[in-house]
Design an enzyme around this catalytic site. Structure first.
Site, PDB file in Angstrom:
ATOM      1  N   GLN A  15      36.443  38.935  54.047  1.00 24.78           N
ATOM      2  CA  GLN A  15      35.495  39.676  53.471  1.00 24.78           C
ATOM      3  C   GLN A  15      34.426  39.171  52.492  1.00 24.78           C
ATOM      4  O   GLN A  15      33.280  39.257  52.720  1.00 24.78           O
ATOM      5  CB  GLN A  15      36.039  41.029  52.776  1.00 24.78           C
ATOM      6  CG  GLN A  15      36.721  41.918  53.331  1.00 24.78           C
ATOM      7  CD  GLN A  15      36.788  43.138  52.417  1.00 24.78           C
ATOM      8  OE1 GLN A  15      35.637  44.008  52.434  1.00 24.78           O
ATOM      9  NE2 GLN A  15      37.687  43.218  51.538  1.00 24.78           N
ATOM     10  N   ILE A  16      34.965  38.492  51.568  1.00 20.78           N
ATOM     11  CA  ILE A  16      34.368  38.105  50.405  1.00 20.78           C
ATOM     12  C   ILE A  16      33.460  36.754  50.946  1.00 20.78           C
ATOM     13  O   ILE A  16      32.328  36.697  50.745  1.00 20.78           O
ATOM     14  CB  ILE A  16      35.328  37.499  49.374  1.00 20.78           C
ATOM     15  CG1 ILE A  16      35.999  38.646  48.399  1.00 20.78           C
ATOM     16  CG2 ILE A  16      34.458  36.610  48.223  1.00 20.78           C
ATOM     17  CD1 ILE A  16      37.015  38.305  47.359  1.00 20.78           C
ATOM     18  N   ARG A  98      47.549  44.000  40.936  1.00 22.04           N
ATOM     19  CA  ARG A  98      47.177  42.447  41.422  1.00 22.04           C
ATOM     20  C   ARG A  98      48.400  41.769  41.349  1.00 22.04           C
ATOM     21  O   ARG A  98      48.775  40.803  42.254  1.00 22.04           O
ATOM     22  CB  ARG A  98      46.072  41.970  40.899  1.00 22.04           C
ATOM     23  CG  ARG A  98      44.722  42.720  40.911  1.00 22.04           C
ATOM     24  CD  ARG A  98      43.612  42.017  40.284  1.00 22.04           C
ATOM     25  NE  ARG A  98      42.426  42.795  40.136  1.00 22.04           N
ATOM     26  CZ  ARG A  98      41.930  43.657  39.593  1.00 22.04           C
ATOM     27  NH1 ARG A  98      42.876  44.194  38.629  1.00 22.04           N
ATOM     28  NH2 ARG A  98      40.970  44.437  39.735  1.00 22.04           N
ATOM     29  N   VAL A 129      39.397  32.734  43.292  1.00 23.25           N
ATOM     30  CA  VAL A 129      39.149  34.232  43.293  1.00 23.25           C
ATOM     31  C   VAL A 129      40.449  34.974  43.801  1.00 23.25           C
ATOM     32  O   VAL A 129      40.521  35.904  43.473  1.00 23.25           O
ATOM     33  CB  VAL A 129      38.118  34.318  44.317  1.00 23.25           C
ATOM     34  CG1 VAL A 129      37.728  35.739  44.608  1.00 23.25           C
ATOM     35  CG2 VAL A 129      36.633  33.324  43.663  1.00 23.25           C
ATOM     36  N   GLY A 130      41.077  34.422  44.621  1.00 28.78           N
ATOM     37  CA  GLY A 130      42.407  35.027  45.409  1.00 28.78           C
ATOM     38  C   GLY A 130      43.433  35.513  44.237  1.00 28.78           C
ATOM     39  O   GLY A 130      43.727  34.960  43.349  1.00 28.78           O
ATOM     40  N   ASN A 131      43.872  36.788  44.239  1.00 27.41           N
ATOM     41  CA  ASN A 131      44.685  37.470  43.314  1.00 27.41           C
ATOM     42  C   ASN A 131      46.162  37.184  43.246  1.00 27.41           C
ATOM     43  O   ASN A 131      46.635  37.070  44.543  1.00 27.41           O
ATOM     44  CB  ASN A 131      44.394  38.959  43.410  1.00 27.41           C
ATOM     45  CG  ASN A 131      43.157  39.481  42.566  1.00 27.41           C
ATOM     46  OD1 ASN A 131      42.679  38.785  41.549  1.00 27.41           O
ATOM     47  ND2 ASN A 131      42.427  40.400  43.208  1.00 27.41           N
ATOM     48  N   ASP A 159      34.613  41.023  36.220  1.00 28.44           N
ATOM     49  CA  ASP A 159      34.862  41.815  35.276  1.00 28.44           C
ATOM     50  C   ASP A 159      33.579  41.997  33.993  1.00 28.44           C
ATOM     51  O   ASP A 159      33.306  43.034  33.561  1.00 28.44           O
ATOM     52  CB  ASP A 159      36.066  41.521  34.562  1.00 28.44           C
ATOM     53  CG  ASP A 159      37.166  41.246  35.538  1.00 28.44           C
ATOM     54  OD1 ASP A 159      37.731  42.315  36.076  1.00 28.44           O
ATOM     55  OD2 ASP A 159      37.567  40.153  35.927  1.00 28.44           O
ATOM     56  N   HIS A 187      42.577  38.768  34.784  1.00 26.27           N
ATOM     57  CA  HIS A 187      41.958  39.711  35.691  1.00 26.27           C
ATOM     58  C   HIS A 187      43.041  40.795  36.143  1.00 26.27           C
ATOM     59  O   HIS A 187      43.546  40.308  37.456  1.00 26.27           O
ATOM     60  CB  HIS A 187      41.394  38.831  36.797  1.00 26.27           C
ATOM     61  CG  HIS A 187      40.607  39.792  37.832  1.00 26.27           C
ATOM     62  ND1 HIS A 187      39.705  40.515  37.808  1.00 26.27           N
ATOM     63  CD2 HIS A 187      41.084  39.912  39.173  1.00 26.27           C
ATOM     64  CE1 HIS A 187      39.339  41.208  38.966  1.00 26.27           C
ATOM     65  NE2 HIS A 187      40.207  40.686  39.726  1.00 26.27           N
TER      66      HIS A 187
HETATM   67  P1  NAD Z   1      40.323  39.196  53.135  1.00 28.09           P
HETATM   68  O1  NAD Z   1      41.708  39.665  53.556  1.00 28.09           O
HETATM   69  O2  NAD Z   1      39.190  39.896  53.678  1.00 28.09           O
HETATM   70  O3  NAD Z   1      40.195  37.866  53.503  1.00 28.09           O
HETATM   71  C1  NAD Z   1      41.011  36.777  52.962  1.00 28.09           C
HETATM   72  C2  NAD Z   1      41.170  35.713  54.151  1.00 28.09           C
HETATM   73  O4  NAD Z   1      41.968  34.678  53.476  1.00 28.09           O
HETATM   74  C3  NAD Z   1      41.386  36.021  55.451  1.00 28.09           C
HETATM   75  O5  NAD Z   1      40.680  35.869  56.540  1.00 28.09           O
HETATM   76  C4  NAD Z   1      42.945  35.268  55.681  1.00 28.09           C
HETATM   77  O6  NAD Z   1      43.215  34.677  56.847  1.00 28.09           O
HETATM   78  C5  NAD Z   1      42.639  34.008  54.643  1.00 28.09           C
HETATM   79  N1  NAD Z   1      43.791  32.951  54.391  1.00 28.09           N
HETATM   80  C6  NAD Z   1      45.146  33.819  54.178  1.00 28.09           C
HETATM   81  N2  NAD Z   1      45.859  32.523  53.724  1.00 28.09           N
HETATM   82  C7  NAD Z   1      44.976  31.655  53.472  1.00 28.09           C
HETATM   83  C8  NAD Z   1      45.310  30.097  53.387  1.00 28.09           C
HETATM   84  N3  NAD Z   1      46.642  29.977  53.259  1.00 28.09           N
HETATM   85  N4  NAD Z   1      44.313  29.387  53.579  1.00 28.09           N
HETATM   86  C9  NAD Z   1      43.286  29.655  53.945  1.00 28.09           C
HETATM   87  N5  NAD Z   1      42.722  30.985  54.125  1.00 28.09           N
HETATM   88  C10 NAD Z   1      43.715  31.838  53.939  1.00 28.09           C
HETATM   89  O7  NAD Z   1      40.234  39.106  51.664  1.00 28.09           O
HETATM   90  P2  NAD Z   1      39.123  39.188  50.645  1.00 28.09           P
HETATM   91  O8  NAD Z   1      38.737  40.561  50.403  1.00 28.09           O
HETATM   92  O9  NAD Z   1      38.061  38.358  51.272  1.00 28.09           O
HETATM   93  O10 NAD Z   1      39.832  39.014  49.218  1.00 28.09           O
HETATM   94  C11 NAD Z   1      40.500  37.567  49.160  1.00 28.09           C
HETATM   95  C12 NAD Z   1      41.124  37.675  47.774  1.00 28.09           C
HETATM   96  O11 NAD Z   1      40.355  37.703  46.762  1.00 28.09           O
HETATM   97  C13 NAD Z   1      42.092  38.773  47.645  1.00 28.09           C
HETATM   98  O12 NAD Z   1      43.374  38.107  46.985  1.00 28.09           O
HETATM   99  C14 NAD Z   1      41.649  39.867  46.851  1.00 28.09           C
HETATM  100  O13 NAD Z   1      42.569  40.484  46.107  1.00 28.09           O
HETATM  101  C15 NAD Z   1      40.785  38.667  45.761  1.00 28.09           C
HETATM  102  N6  NAD Z   1      39.568  39.347  45.087  1.00 28.09           N
HETATM  103  C16 NAD Z   1      39.641  38.714  43.679  1.00 28.09           C
HETATM  104  C17 NAD Z   1      38.788  39.085  43.004  1.00 28.09           C
HETATM  105  C18 NAD Z   1      38.553  38.698  41.637  1.00 28.09           C
HETATM  106  O14 NAD Z   1      37.408  39.074  40.898  1.00 28.09           O
HETATM  107  N7  NAD Z   1      39.024  37.400  41.071  1.00 28.09           N
HETATM  108  C19 NAD Z   1      37.678  39.976  43.327  1.00 28.09           C
HETATM  109  C20 NAD Z   1      37.697  40.457  44.716  1.00 28.09           C
HETATM  110  C21 NAD Z   1      38.749  40.178  45.298  1.00 28.09           C
HETATM  111  C1  LMR Z   2      38.507  43.492  42.151  1.00 26.26           C
HETATM  112  O1  LMR Z   2      38.723  43.404  40.734  1.00 26.26           O
HETATM  113  O2  LMR Z   2      37.913  44.165  42.639  1.00 26.26           O
HETATM  114  C2  LMR Z   2      39.461  42.650  42.946  1.00 26.26           C
HETATM  115  O3  LMR Z   2      40.463  41.927  41.981  1.00 26.26           O
HETATM  116  C3  LMR Z   2      40.168  43.254  43.869  1.00 26.26           C
HETATM  117  C4  LMR Z   2      41.229  44.019  43.408  1.00 26.26           C
HETATM  118  O4  LMR Z   2      42.386  43.992  43.900  1.00 26.26           O
HETATM  119  O5  LMR Z   2      40.907  45.064  42.461  1.00 26.26           O
END
Ligand code: NAD
Ligand code: LMR
Length: 324
Positions: A15-16, A98, A129-131, A159, A187
């Site tokens: 999604q992101i 998270r 970015v991944g949590n 944030d 975060h």
């Molecule tokens: P999503 O499930 O839509 O997409 C994640 C993608 O990562 C999927 O397509 C999956 O196939 C892929 N993936 C999984 N393991 C992988 C690997 N080993 N190598 C490469 N790709 C891999 O999720 P999203 O909504 O895009 O969110 C991604 C991450 O970002 C989540 O952990 C979410 O919690 C985090 N996030 C963090 C923040 C922040 O502020 N830090 C904000 C929003 C989301």
């Molecule tokens: C956010 O802050 O929106 C992301 O970290 C997604 C979550 O798990 O809250």
């Protein structure tokens, strides 16, 4: 013509990334005269979906998009990468914190840290970015002994931007009038958005809001914003997360307009445990970041900065076996 830079994005069919990749290719991250080569990483089951994303990227005919590599091999995705946005990880669902993702996602970041160490540009800038983003950045960095710790950062900009938006709404002023916003720590729900340094139109923010709103409304709203979005959308924030990732990388590479919040390896500033990836107020210039020093920290802030530090210490303890 300027030489293209290589930008690796993991989780590229998620999604992101569906917002992120297109905005980077449009020049929103590195400027309208910097060509980019996108190196997109996914896991094998998502490679078909990634093909679709690549088709759409091509169909945009972005003038700055100098090439696309789509792969399920981290060594290929990170080869000579100048920027690496580590987005690919499982997102949380309703009712989860998270940190509940720590065990599920931690292994991803040890593998990717090693691949960055062995294949990325020696100057690569990494944003996790991944949590849970801060501790994942710590894991990646500890698996990349040949790179500098400071090259590994975690995203706190969402944030920071949420805090700006809440304060702008409360005071009826535009975002552009707000300076010196700070978000400290993790975060997570313990993060501490701090208004004590902040000004709105040159006036101290704390003189424009009452303590009850600050404590009972502003702080919890920013801390819980991710969960509120999951509840409302049924999926975690995506476009705003991508936008924050672009802000973070753009400022790091090209310089910030004042203070921004970044998750960076603590150097012990403000008494925080060295090494953990803690969000500090920083100023970015000349392609680097520096912590804003010598801020006065009152007892209210000190207690909250400590709570979020303690959480990061316990997350680190929980992944000790993955730290290289
Ligand atoms: P999503 O499930 O839509 O997409 C994640 C993608 O990562 C999927 O397509 C999956 O196939 C892929 N993936 C999984 N393991 C992988 C690997 N080993 N190598 C490469 N790709 C891999 O999720 P999203 O909504 O895009 O969110 C991604 C991450 O970002 C989540 O952990 C979410 O919690 C985090 N996030 C963090 C923040 C922040 O502020 N830090 C904000 C929003 C989301
Ligand atoms: C956010 O802050 O929106 C992301 O970290 C997604 C979550 O798990 O809250």
């Amino acid at each position: 013509m300027t030489e293209p830079v290589r930008v690796a994005i993991t989780g590229a069919a998620g999604q992101i990334s569906y917002s992120l990749a297109f905005r980077i290719a449009a020049g929103d991250m590195l400027g309208k005269d910097q060509p980019v080569i996108l190196q997109l990483l996914e896991i094998p089951p998502a490679m078909d979906a990634l093909k679709g994303v690549v088709m759409e990227l091509n169909d945009c005919a972005f003038p700055l998009l100098a090439g696309i590599e789509a792969t399920d091999n981290p060594e290929v995705a990170f080869k000579d990468a100048d920027f690496a946005l580590l987005v690919g990880a499982r997102p949380r669902g309703p009712g989860m914190e998270r940190a509940d993702l720590l065990q599920a996602n931690a292994a991803i970041f040890s593998v990717q840290g090693k691949a960055l160490n062995d294949h990325a540009s020696r100057d690569v800038r990494v944003l996790v970015v991944g949590n849970p983003a801060n501790t994942n950045a710590l894991i990646a960095r500890e698996n990349a002994p040949d790179l500098d710790h400071r090259q590994f950062t975690a995203m706190m900009r969402l944030d920071h931007n949420r805090a700006l938006s809440q304060l702008a709404e409360k005071t009826g002023k535009s975002i552009n009038t707000i300076d010196n916003m700070v978000v400290w720590g993790n975060h997570s729900a313990t993060q501490y958005p701090d208004l004590h340094q902040c000004t709105v139109d040159g006036q101290p923010a704390m003189s424009l809001v009452d303590q009850a709103w600050y404590e009972n409304d502003f702080i919890p709203t920013v801390q819980q914003r991710g969960a509120a979005i999951i509840k409302a959308r049924g999926a975690s924030s995506a476009a705003s997360a991508a936008s924050a990732a672009i802000d973070h990388m753009r400022d790091w590479a090209l310089g910030s307009d004042g203070w921004v919040s970044m998750g960076i390896p603590s150097d012990g500033s403000y008494g925080v445990e060295p090494g953990i990836v803690y969000s500090y107020p920083v100023v970015c210039k000349n392609g680097d970041y520096e912590i804003v020093q010598d801020l006065e920290i009152n007892a209210f802030s000190r207690e909250r900065m400590k709570t979020t530090e303690d959480e990061l210490r316990s997350e680190r303890a929980a992944v000790e076996d993955l730290l290289g």
